[in-house]
Design an enzyme around this catalytic site. Structure first.
Site, PDB file in Angstrom:
ATOM      1  N   CYS A 185       0.866  -1.179   0.000  1.00  0.00           N
ATOM      2  CA  CYS A 185       0.000   0.000   0.000  1.00  0.00           C
ATOM      3  C   CYS A 185       0.903   1.229   0.000  1.00  0.00           C
ATOM      4  CB  CYS A 185      -0.993  -0.006   1.157  1.00  0.00           C
ATOM      5  SG  CYS A 185      -0.256   0.150   2.798  1.00  0.00           S
ATOM      6  N   ASN A 203       2.552   1.359   4.075  1.00  0.00           N
ATOM      7  CA  ASN A 203       2.873   0.104   4.762  1.00  0.00           C
ATOM      8  C   ASN A 203       2.644   0.190   6.270  1.00  0.00           C
ATOM      9  OD1 ASN A 203       5.774  -2.064   5.203  1.00  0.00           O
ATOM     10  ND2 ASN A 203       3.681  -2.663   4.803  1.00  0.00           N
ATOM     11  N   CYS A 234      -1.031   0.661   7.309  1.00  0.00           N
ATOM     12  CA  CYS A 234      -2.461   0.366   7.492  1.00  0.00           C
ATOM     13  C   CYS A 234      -2.878  -0.894   6.729  1.00  0.00           C
ATOM     14  CB  CYS A 234      -3.339   1.543   7.054  1.00  0.00           C
ATOM     15  SG  CYS A 234      -3.155   3.025   8.061  1.00  0.00           S
ATOM     16  N   ARG A 235      -3.085  -0.751   5.431  1.00  0.00           N
ATOM     17  CA  ARG A 235      -3.663  -1.846   4.658  1.00  0.00           C
ATOM     18  C   ARG A 235      -2.735  -3.027   4.437  1.00  0.00           C
ATOM     19  NH1 ARG A 235      -5.313   1.852  -0.254  1.00  0.00           N
ATOM     20  NH2 ARG A 235      -3.345   2.781   0.420  1.00  0.00           N
ATOM     21  N   SER A 236      -1.514  -2.790   3.961  1.00  0.00           N
ATOM     22  CA  SER A 236      -0.644  -3.931   3.641  1.00  0.00           C
ATOM     23  C   SER A 236      -0.200  -4.743   4.860  1.00  0.00           C
ATOM     24  CB  SER A 236       0.535  -3.515   2.757  1.00  0.00           C
ATOM     25  OG  SER A 236       1.302  -2.502   3.348  1.00  0.00           O
ATOM     26  N   ASP A 290      -7.839   3.317   1.737  1.00  0.00           N
ATOM     27  CA  ASP A 290      -6.946   3.661   2.845  1.00  0.00           C
ATOM     28  C   ASP A 290      -7.772   4.159   4.031  1.00  0.00           C
ATOM     29  OD1 ASP A 290      -4.929   4.489   4.518  1.00  0.00           O
ATOM     30  OD2 ASP A 290      -3.838   5.579   2.958  1.00  0.00           O
TER      31      ASP A 290
END
Length: 158
Positions: free
Chosen positions: A13, A16, A18-20, A130
Site C-alpha cells: 500500500c 505500509n 495500514c492496509r498492507s 486507505d
C-alpha cells in the site's frame, strides 16, 4: 529470498502502516492455520518511504488483535529486488498499481505478477480504501476485505 519450490507474496500500500500490514498478518495467519505457512515467503511494503521503520497504525493493530492476530511488522519501502524475489505483488488501489508498474519497468529481470489484492474479492470490491483518515469501522472494513481476498488468493494458489 524465495526458496525453491516455495511461493511468495508481497502486499503493498502507500505507507505500509495500514492496509498492507493487515493483509500480510491476515494471510500469514490463514497460511499458518492451513498448515502451509512454511511453503510461503510473506511480507509487505510501501510505495512511499514516509513510514520506513514504523510499526503499523495502532488502530490497525487493535483491529487485528480483536481478531486474534498479532504482527511485529515494521514498514519498509518496496525495493527493485522485490520485483525479482516475489512471485506476487498484491496492492490495494489504482495508485499503488500504477506506482508498482512504473517501478517494475525500471527492473531488468522483473518477474513478479503485480495485481490488485481486490481482484480476488468474491464480493468484487476491487479497491481497498486507505483507512488512515477514517474511523475504527474503516479499519474493520479493510480487515474484512483482506480476509475475503486472502482466502480466495490462498485457495487459488494451494
Amino acid at each position: 529470498m524465495a526458496a525453491t519450490g516455495s511461493k511468495s507474496v508481497l502486499f503493498v500500500c502507500l505507507g505500509n502502516i495500514c492496509r498492507s500490514p493487515i493483509a500480510e498478518a491476515v494471510f500469514r495467519k490463514m497460511a499458518t492455520d492451513s498448515g502451509v505457512v512454511d511453503k510461503w515467503v510473506i511480507d509487505s511494503g510501501a510505495t512511499s518511504d514516509w513510514n520506513t521503520g514504523s510499526s503499523p497504525d495502532t488502530r490497525g493493530l487493535a483491529c487485528l488483535r480483536k481478531h486474534g492476530i498479532e504482527t511485529s511488522h515494521r514498514a519498509r519501502q518496496v525495493t527493485k529486488d522485490d520485483f525479482m524475489n516475489f512471485e506476487y505483488i498484491l496492492c490495494m488501489d489504482e495508485n499503488n498499481l500504477s506506482d508498482l508498474n512504473k517501478k517494475a519497468k525500471s527492473v531488468k529481470n522483473a518477474t513478479a505478477k503485480i495485481e490488485l489484492l481486490g481482484s480476488y474479492d468474491p464480493q468484487n470490491q476491487r479497491i481497498i480504501k486507505d483507512p488512515y483518515y477514517g474511523s475504527d469501522a474503516d479499519f474493520e472494513n479493510v480487515y474484512e476485505q483482506c480476509l475475503r481476498c486472502c482466502k480466495a488468493f490462498l485457495e487459488k494458489n494451494s
